[in-house]
Write an enzyme that holds these catalytic residues in place. Structure first.
Site, PDB file in Angstrom:
ATOM      1  N   PHE A  18       0.819  -1.210   0.000  1.00 31.61           N
ATOM      2  CA  PHE A  18       0.000   0.000   0.000  1.00 31.61           C
ATOM      3  C   PHE A  18       0.860   1.271   0.000  1.00 31.61           C
ATOM      4  CE2 PHE A  18      -2.250   2.806   3.287  1.00 31.61           C
ATOM      5  CZ  PHE A  18      -2.858   3.592   2.320  1.00 31.61           C
ATOM      6  N   ALA A  83       9.139  -3.234   3.741  1.00 33.36           N
ATOM      7  CA  ALA A  83       8.673  -4.624   3.779  1.00 33.36           C
ATOM      8  C   ALA A  83       8.503  -5.068   5.226  1.00 33.36           C
ATOM      9  CB  ALA A  83       9.679  -5.534   3.076  1.00 33.36           C
ATOM     10  N   TYR A 149       3.345  -7.116  17.249  1.00 29.13           N
ATOM     11  CA  TYR A 149       3.585  -6.320  16.032  1.00 29.13           C
ATOM     12  C   TYR A 149       4.302  -5.016  16.390  1.00 29.13           C
ATOM     13  CZ  TYR A 149       2.810  -2.861  12.434  1.00 29.13           C
ATOM     14  OH  TYR A 149       3.022  -1.848  11.537  1.00 29.13           O
ATOM     15  N   LYS A 153       8.148  -3.921  15.209  1.00 26.77           N
ATOM     16  CA  LYS A 153       8.442  -2.715  14.415  1.00 26.77           C
ATOM     17  C   LYS A 153       9.395  -1.807  15.179  1.00 26.77           C
ATOM     18  CE  LYS A 153       7.369  -1.512  10.965  1.00 26.77           C
ATOM     19  NZ  LYS A 153       8.066  -1.783   9.665  1.00 26.77           N
ATOM     20  N   ARG A 217      -8.500   9.190  15.320  1.00 23.36           N
ATOM     21  CA  ARG A 217      -7.224   8.710  14.781  1.00 23.36           C
ATOM     22  C   ARG A 217      -6.620   9.821  13.931  1.00 23.36           C
ATOM     23  NH1 ARG A 217      -7.859   5.640  18.029  1.00 23.36           N
ATOM     24  NH2 ARG A 217      -7.660   3.376  18.102  1.00 23.36           N
TER      25      ARG A 217
HETATM   26  N1  UDP Z   1     -12.786   0.915  13.788  1.00 22.51           N
HETATM   27  C1  UDP Z   1     -14.154   0.858  13.790  1.00 22.51           C
HETATM   28  N2  UDP Z   1     -14.754  -0.218  13.158  1.00 22.51           N
HETATM   29  C2  UDP Z   1     -14.044  -1.194  12.570  1.00 22.51           C
HETATM   30  C3  UDP Z   1     -12.650  -1.139  12.576  1.00 22.51           C
HETATM   31  C4  UDP Z   1     -12.046  -0.067  13.206  1.00 22.51           C
HETATM   32  O1  UDP Z   1     -14.838   1.719  14.308  1.00 22.51           O
HETATM   33  O2  UDP Z   1     -14.664  -2.147  12.048  1.00 22.51           O
HETATM   34  C5  UDP Z   1     -12.126   2.054  14.461  1.00 22.51           C
HETATM   35  C6  UDP Z   1     -11.203   1.664  15.604  1.00 22.51           C
HETATM   36  O3  UDP Z   1     -11.895   1.656  16.837  1.00 22.51           O
HETATM   37  C7  UDP Z   1     -10.167   2.762  15.585  1.00 22.51           C
HETATM   38  C8  UDP Z   1     -10.138   3.219  14.136  1.00 22.51           C
HETATM   39  O4  UDP Z   1     -11.300   2.698  13.511  1.00 22.51           O
HETATM   40  O5  UDP Z   1     -10.574   3.840  16.379  1.00 22.51           O
HETATM   41  C9  UDP Z   1      -8.919   2.747  13.391  1.00 22.51           C
HETATM   42  O6  UDP Z   1      -8.820   1.373  13.534  1.00 22.51           O
HETATM   43  P1  UDP Z   1      -7.718   0.549  12.757  1.00 22.51           P
HETATM   44  O7  UDP Z   1      -7.823  -0.874  13.177  1.00 22.51           O
HETATM   45  O8  UDP Z   1      -7.795   0.892  11.304  1.00 22.51           O
HETATM   46  O9  UDP Z   1      -6.356   1.213  13.278  1.00 22.51           O
HETATM   47  P2  UDP Z   1      -5.748   1.329  14.778  1.00 22.51           P
HETATM   48  O10 UDP Z   1      -6.803   0.959  15.783  1.00 22.51           O
HETATM   49  O11 UDP Z   1      -4.604   0.399  14.780  1.00 22.51           O
HETATM   50  O12 UDP Z   1      -5.364   2.756  14.908  1.00 22.51           O
END
Ligand code: UDP
Length: 334
Positions: A18, A83, A149, A153, A217
């Site tokens: 991506f 990667a 994870y 990283k 976010r």
């Molecule tokens: N999120 C959501 N519904 C989903 C998946 C994610 O509301 O089905 C929300 C999740 O709670 C978070 C945001 O989207 O606040 C980003 O989630 P993601 O898993 O993309 O990234 P991360 O949590 O790792 O920042």
């Protein structure tokens, strides 16, 4: 490799993925001959299909098999190391694999870059290293990985900085917050809100909003992320981590509002932050980089490309509950 001899060579590991494929786009536009090293486990050749073969060479290879002197790195000026393997749940289930690819694989890329005598290696670091962080989050925030994870990283990043210190390899790390945009990954694994919501929209199903959707976010458009990598390569500054986010967190409810559609609520996931917010003062002042694509515009670009998610898995509350069982089991006390 069929690249023109006069062009500077950039190697992009994970270049079929991506963020990597958008970085390849920027590098080609800037006149680089690009070599992509990718095992195509997460990335796709189709992400690069718009480039002629004399601009981009794809070398199908697992980074764990690289040895110093590998032809892919011969004469390279820059290495961009993207990667790796992502996603939280599989990292909890298979920690050895994550450490192997994201840490040991990084060491192999570092050794190839060192042998090639590159001008700069730029590493794709993850904001997950900050854990449940104070916001806005600066680069010197305490490190607290919450799952394998994030740990892998971060240890990869430590290896990058170690190679700078011990071997004098010029390096920088770009610490990515929530990157989004066209070609965002949709594996069979649950996660990454954009892939989930766009597929739900195509199917006319409700968006599965986690918690009450007020969590925010720091979404950053992928093209801006790619530009940050290039800035981190071309600067004389070395040995630094730079946060890359929009510096402007957006709520999930706002995303739903822009996408338009019904919602259904699913339980808040343990250990997930309510807010992520990058402090981007360092990169804006030191590298002159700044975000250029407003959230509404970025989401509109994805909607214009929504057919891409036709084959992505369609998630619903029951399948999400099943897919996140491990998450709730191991992180429940977090
Ligand atoms: N999120 C959501 N519904 C989903 C998946 C994610 O509301 O089905 C929300 C999740 O709670 C978070 C945001 O989207 O606040 C980003 O989630 P993601 O898993 O993309 O990234 P991360 O949590 O790792 O920042």
């Amino acid at each position: 490799m069929g690249e023109a001899i006069t062009k500077p060579v950039a190697v992009v590991t994970g270049g079929a993925g991506f963020i990597g494929s958008h970085l390849v786009d920027v590098l080609v536009e800037r006149g680089f001959a690009v070599r992509v090293v990718d095992d195509l486990s997460g990335g796709h050749r189709s992400n690069l299909a718009h480039h002629p073969s004399d601009a981009v060479t794809v070398i199908e290879k697992d980074i764990r098999t690289l040895e110093p002197g590998d032809a892919a790195f011969a004469g390279a000026r820059y290495v961009f190391h993207l990667a790796g393997i992502g996603d939280i749940v599989p990292s909890i289930e298979k920690p050895t694999q994550y450490m192997d690819v994201n840490v040991q694989g990084t060491v192999r890329v570092l050794e190839c870059a060192r042998a090639a005598g590159v001008d700069k290696l730029v590493y794709a670091a993850s904001s997950s290293c900050y854990g449940l962080a104070a916001t806005p989050t600066r680069e010197d925030h305490p490190i607290q990985p919450m799952y394998p994870y994030a740990l892998s990283k971060y240890q990869g990043e430590q290896a990058v900085m170690h190679w700078h210190k011990v071997y004098g390899l010029p390096v920088n790390a770009i610490c990515i917050f929530n990157a989004y945009g066209p070609r965002v990954r949709t594996t069979g694994v649950y996660g990454a809100v954009f892939g989930v919501f766009l597929r739900q929209k195509l199917a006319g199903k409700p968006f599965t909003v986690v918690g009450d959707g007020t969590q925010t976010r720091d979404f950053i458009y992928v093209r801006d992320v790619a530009e940050a990598f290039v800035a981190a390569a071309l600067t004389p500054i070395s040995g630094e981590r730079f946060n890359v986010g929009a510096g402007a967190p957006q709520s999930i409810n706002r995303l739903v509002e822009i996408l338009g559609g019904e919602v259904v609520y699913v339980p808040k996931r343990p250990g997930e932050p309510d807010i992520t917010h990058a402090d981007i003062a360092k990169i804006t002042t030191q590298l002159g980089w700044k975000p250029t694509v407003p959230f509404e515009q970025g989401v509109a670009n994805m909607l214009a490309d929504i057919e891409r998610w036709r084959d992505a898995p369609l998630w619903e509350p029951a399948s999400i509950a099943k897919a996140t069982q491990t998450w709730f089991r191991y992180m429940g006390e977090a």
